[in-house]
Design an enzyme around this catalytic site. Structure first.
Site, PDB file in Angstrom:
ATOM      1  N   HIS A   1       0.824  -1.208   0.000  1.00  0.00           N
ATOM      2  CA  HIS A   1       0.000   0.000   0.000  1.00  0.00           C
ATOM      3  C   HIS A   1       0.858   1.259   0.000  1.00  0.00           C
ATOM      4  O   HIS A   1       1.926   1.286   0.620  1.00  0.00           O
ATOM      5  CB  HIS A   1      -0.916   0.011   1.239  1.00  0.00           C
ATOM      6  CG  HIS A   1      -1.997  -1.023   1.158  1.00  0.00           C
ATOM      7  ND1 HIS A   1      -3.049  -0.916   0.279  1.00  0.00           N
ATOM      8  CD2 HIS A   1      -2.180  -2.188   1.827  1.00  0.00           C
ATOM      9  CE1 HIS A   1      -3.843  -1.968   0.419  1.00  0.00           C
ATOM     10  NE2 HIS A   1      -3.336  -2.761   1.351  1.00  0.00           N
TER      11      HIS A   1
ATOM     12  N   CYS B   1       1.946 -25.979 -15.889  1.00  0.00           N
ATOM     13  CA  CYS B   1       1.171 -24.720 -15.959  1.00  0.00           C
ATOM     14  C   CYS B   1       2.075 -23.516 -15.720  1.00  0.00           C
ATOM     15  O   CYS B   1       1.969 -22.496 -16.383  1.00  0.00           O
ATOM     16  CB  CYS B   1       0.079 -24.694 -14.903  1.00  0.00           C
ATOM     17  SG  CYS B   1      -1.094 -26.031 -14.988  1.00  0.00           S
TER      18      CYS B   1
HETATM   19  C1  LIG Z   1      -7.929 -10.471   3.829  1.00  0.00           C
HETATM   20  C2  LIG Z   1      -6.657  -9.738   4.125  1.00  0.00           C
HETATM   21  C3  LIG Z   1      -6.091  -8.869   3.214  1.00  0.00           C
HETATM   22  C4  LIG Z   1      -4.934  -8.174   3.495  1.00  0.00           C
HETATM   23  N1  LIG Z   1      -4.321  -7.434   2.524  1.00  0.00           N
HETATM   24  C5  LIG Z   1      -3.175  -6.793   2.784  1.00  0.00           C
HETATM   25  C6  LIG Z   1      -2.495  -6.080   1.764  1.00  0.00           C
HETATM   26  O1  LIG Z   1      -2.881  -6.106   0.609  1.00  0.00           O
HETATM   27  N2  LIG Z   1      -1.398  -5.377   2.101  1.00  0.00           N
HETATM   28  C7  LIG Z   1      -0.924  -5.324   3.357  1.00  0.00           C
HETATM   29  O2  LIG Z   1       0.034  -4.617   3.598  1.00  0.00           O
HETATM   30  N3  LIG Z   1      -1.500  -6.054   4.351  1.00  0.00           N
HETATM   31  C8  LIG Z   1      -2.601  -6.798   4.071  1.00  0.00           C
HETATM   32  N4  LIG Z   1      -3.189  -7.559   5.025  1.00  0.00           N
HETATM   33  C9  LIG Z   1      -2.593  -7.591   6.356  1.00  0.00           C
HETATM   34  C10 LIG Z   1      -1.400  -8.525   6.408  1.00  0.00           C
HETATM   35  O3  LIG Z   1      -1.644  -9.736   5.728  1.00  0.00           O
HETATM   36  C11 LIG Z   1      -1.106  -8.813   7.871  1.00  0.00           C
HETATM   37  O4  LIG Z   1      -1.027  -7.590   8.548  1.00  0.00           O
HETATM   38  C12 LIG Z   1       0.200  -9.542   8.066  1.00  0.00           C
HETATM   39  O5  LIG Z   1       0.260 -10.696   7.274  1.00  0.00           O
HETATM   40  C13 LIG Z   1       0.318  -9.897   9.536  1.00  0.00           C
HETATM   41  O6  LIG Z   1       1.520 -10.550   9.730  1.00  0.00           O
HETATM   42  P1  LIG Z   1       1.891 -11.098  11.174  1.00  0.00           P
HETATM   43  O7  LIG Z   1       3.279 -11.590  11.088  1.00  0.00           O
HETATM   44  O8  LIG Z   1       1.566 -10.052  12.182  1.00  0.00           O
HETATM   45  O9  LIG Z   1       0.841 -12.259  11.457  1.00  0.00           O
HETATM   46  P2  LIG Z   1       0.677 -13.731  10.845  1.00  0.00           P
HETATM   47  O10 LIG Z   1       1.022 -13.804   9.421  1.00  0.00           O
HETATM   48  O11 LIG Z   1      -0.675 -14.187  11.237  1.00  0.00           O
HETATM   49  O12 LIG Z   1       1.754 -14.558  11.641  1.00  0.00           O
HETATM   50  C14 LIG Z   1       1.560 -14.935  12.976  1.00  0.00           C
HETATM   51  C15 LIG Z   1       2.204 -16.285  13.158  1.00  0.00           C
HETATM   52  O13 LIG Z   1       2.148 -16.632  14.533  1.00  0.00           O
HETATM   53  C16 LIG Z   1       1.932 -18.026  14.626  1.00  0.00           C
HETATM   54  N5  LIG Z   1       1.386 -18.291  15.950  1.00  0.00           N
HETATM   55  C17 LIG Z   1       0.167 -17.976  16.418  1.00  0.00           C
HETATM   56  N6  LIG Z   1       0.040 -18.371  17.690  1.00  0.00           N
HETATM   57  C18 LIG Z   1       1.218 -18.932  18.046  1.00  0.00           C
HETATM   58  C19 LIG Z   1       1.715 -19.533  19.241  1.00  0.00           C
HETATM   59  N7  LIG Z   1       0.969 -19.622  20.345  1.00  0.00           N
HETATM   60  N8  LIG Z   1       2.978 -20.029  19.238  1.00  0.00           N
HETATM   61  C20 LIG Z   1       3.762 -19.942  18.138  1.00  0.00           C
HETATM   62  N9  LIG Z   1       3.338 -19.393  16.972  1.00  0.00           N
HETATM   63  C21 LIG Z   1       2.083 -18.882  16.942  1.00  0.00           C
HETATM   64  C22 LIG Z   1       0.966 -18.317  13.489  1.00  0.00           C
HETATM   65  O14 LIG Z   1       0.983 -19.677  13.114  1.00  0.00           O
HETATM   66  C23 LIG Z   1       1.487 -17.399  12.402  1.00  0.00           C
HETATM   67  O15 LIG Z   1       2.407 -18.033  11.548  1.00  0.00           O
HETATM   68  C24 LIG Z   1      -4.332  -8.309   4.757  1.00  0.00           C
HETATM   69  C25 LIG Z   1      -4.878  -9.204   5.688  1.00  0.00           C
HETATM   70  C26 LIG Z   1      -6.001  -9.948   5.348  1.00  0.00           C
HETATM   71  C27 LIG Z   1      -6.514 -10.979   6.286  1.00  0.00           C
END
Ligand SMILES: Cc1cc2nc3c(=O)[nH]c(=O)nc-3n(C[C@H](O)[C@H](O)[C@H](O)COP(=O)(O)OP(=O)(O)OC[C@H]3O[C@@H](n4cnc5c(N)ncnc54)[C@H](O)[C@@H]3O)c2cc1C
Length: 483
Positions: A50, A401
């Site tokens: 973004h 593919c």
């Molecule tokens: C529908 C949708 C569309 C989006 N589109 C965009 C976009 O276009 N651009 C953008 O910038 N952002 C977008 N986002 C937001 C973005 O995808 C997220 O903000 C980002 O992926 C979050 O990353 P994270 O590392 O915080 O969480 P996550 O990717 O959820 O990683 C958290 C990790 O913690 C692990 N975990 C959980 N509990 C435990 C535990 N107790 N012990 C050990 N491990 C654990 C999980 O397995 C997971 O792998 C979107 C989100 C969604 C859902």
């Protein structure tokens, strides 16, 4: 052994922090409950980098978004991650929409988003001919881009691990205690100790926080559903096309993907944690709203539906920083969109906070800043011939593919973060992402995983542990890759 830092969660935030900390002589361990990184929200989102006109000026979210947008471009170049800066449009149908577009323009300028313009009439249709002719104006953001989100986490983790960082998979954190100045982190695999703990557990970040802190936020998971269209549609739109945002979020977009497909979605509905099924209602909502902006979207050539779950803490900002009551415990929580874009900026900030707490800032002599991988289908004919000469495995196409060769799959199996499942190979090599969705290449890739990881095909999951594909042999005939 006491680590300097334990990071809980291997999504883009946890993995970006792991990479950032690997610049220094710091002992870092990432604990992930699944068998691979980017196996949660970070693999299932819109994949948009973004521009940064959406977040409220002055918030952490606005700063991380705009900084992350710039950092991602450099990181993708350094780590050979698929990325394209294609720009985005927020389109408006009437005078109410025009007002929201003008507000976004003002917010964007306050957030220092470069190059924003409001485009009207014919100029707009020259830029994006497929737009509905009911559209009267749009906010153009030239710095928006598209990326392969899971690659972002994988590439950073591969480099960090090469540089000495550690990762434990299938290590779900179940409790955390602070004792004698250290954190004891209990997981389904055993106990680990560290001086500092960073909670980057996505939709579970509130649960992990409450293992130590008083409750101070609650995640209300919000699912977003998508269509992925066949590569035949690749010329449909040149940019990311959004409607005007609403209280449900940024709205249903139509955009190219870095892999040459078109992505259409998402909606936004409350759901249980990690409830990533697709629903009729969700997909109907997505279809109706996409057709409003781009009437020629052909959903009959959808090759895949998927959904991802936002970690929504009901706030207008991310929760990033040290706990107020538990020194040494940090949260990277409530990271909804634009969390993917923001993740490298969040990582830099949190790494800085950790260094300020006294971690060793001596540069790591083994830091791996760059990565280069072969993507056979994008090579010139000359480069292809040279690659096959060096390694004949590049001469065998496994995924027809997506034109992925045996050489690329074997490369991935030999890197520092070997793929533990069929989908993990897909995330590293794009196998199975085409029209047949792995029908042809799936069994061949399973045979390759079995051969190189020296395991039985029965032990190869589709994705997460327990998602088995085969349970035993029914025929005597051997696959071409078996000895
Ligand atoms: C529908 C949708 C569309 C989006 N589109 C965009 C976009 O276009 N651009 C953008 O910038 N952002 C977008 N986002 C937001 C973005 O995808 C997220 O903000 C980002 O992926 C979050 O990353 P994270 O590392 O915080 O969480 P996550 O990717 O959820 O990683 C958290 C990790 O913690 C692990 N975990 C959980 N509990 C435990 C535990 N107790 N012990 C050990 N491990 C654990 C999980 O397995 C997971 O792998 C979107 C989100 C969604 C859902």
């Amino acid at each position: 052994m006491i680590e300097d830092v334990i990071i809980i969660g291997g999504g883009v935030c946890g993995c970006s922090l792991l990479y950032e900390l690997s610049r220094y002589k710091i002992k870092t361990l990432l604990l992930e409950k699944e068998n691979d990184v980017a196996d949660g929200t970070s693999k299932a989102n819109s994949a948009i980098v973004h521009a940064g006109y959406d977040p409220i000026p002055g918030t952490k979210m606005s700063r991380y978004n705009v900084e992350g947008n710039t950092l991602i471009e450099q990181l993708c170049a350094d780590l050979d991650i698929m990325y394209k800066k294609i720009g985005s449009l927020v389109v408006g149908f009437d005078e109410t929409d025009r007002k929201s577009i003008e507000k976004l323009y003002i917010k964007g300028n306050k957030n220092s988003v470069p190059g924003l313009q409001i485009i009207e009439g014919e100029e707009l249709f020259k830029m994006e001919p497929a737009l509905s002719h009911d559209i009267i104006c749009a906010l153009y953001a030239p710095t928006a881009g598209i990326v392969a989100p899971w690659e972002f986490a994988i590439a950073q983790t591969e480099c960090a691990v090469k540089g000495g960082a550690k990762v434990e998979f299938n290590a779900e954190v179940t409790s955390i205690k602070k004792e004698n100045g250290y954190f004891a982190v209990d997981t389904k695999k055993g106990e680990y100790k560290a001086r500092f703990v960073v909670n980057a557990a996505g939709v579970n970040s509130d649960i992990v926080s409450e293992m130590l802190e008083e409750k101070h936020f609650t995640i209300q998971p919000k699912r977003g559903e998508y269509y992925i269209l066949d590569t035949t549609e690749v010329k449909l739109v040149n940019m990311v096309v959004f409607p005007c945002p609403s209280k449900l979020g940024k709205g249903v977009l139509v955009a190219p993907t870095v892999h040459g497909n078109i992505i259409v979605g998402p909606d936004s509905t409350d759901c249980p944690r990690e409830a990533t099924e697709s629903t009729m209602d969700g997909l109907e909502y997505v279809a109706k709203n996409a057709l409003r902006c781009v009437p020629s979207v052909n959903l009959r050539v959808s090759i895949r539906n998927f959904s991802g779950v936002r970690a929504d803490a009901g706030l207008e900002d991310f929760i990033v920083g040290e706990s107020k009551c538990i020194p040494g415990f940090f949260n990277i929580a409530g990271i909804k969109s634009p969390g993917l874009t923001a993740s490298p900026a969040i990582a830099k900030d949190v790494a800085g906070m950790l260094l300020d707490k006294g971690l060793d800032s001596t540069p790591n002599p083994d830091f791996v800043a760059k990565r280069k991988i072969i993507r056979f289908k994008y090579l010139s004919d000359k480069e292809k011939r040279e690659a096959i000469k060096k390694n004949p495995l590049y001469g065998t196409i496994v995924c027809r593919c997506e034109t992925v060769t045996e050489g690329e799959i074997v490369d991935a199996l030999n890197r520092t973060l070997p793929p533990p499942s069929l989908d993990a190979v897909k995330r590293r090599c794009t196998t199975g992402m085409g029209r047949c969705q792995g029908g042809f290449c799936g069994p061949r890739i399973m045979a390759l995983i079995a051969k190189y990881a020296n395991i039985s095909q029965i032990d190869i999951p589709m994705d997460k542990e327990g998602m088995y594909i085969v349970t035993g042999r029914t025929k005597r005939r051997r696959c071409v890759y078996e000895k």
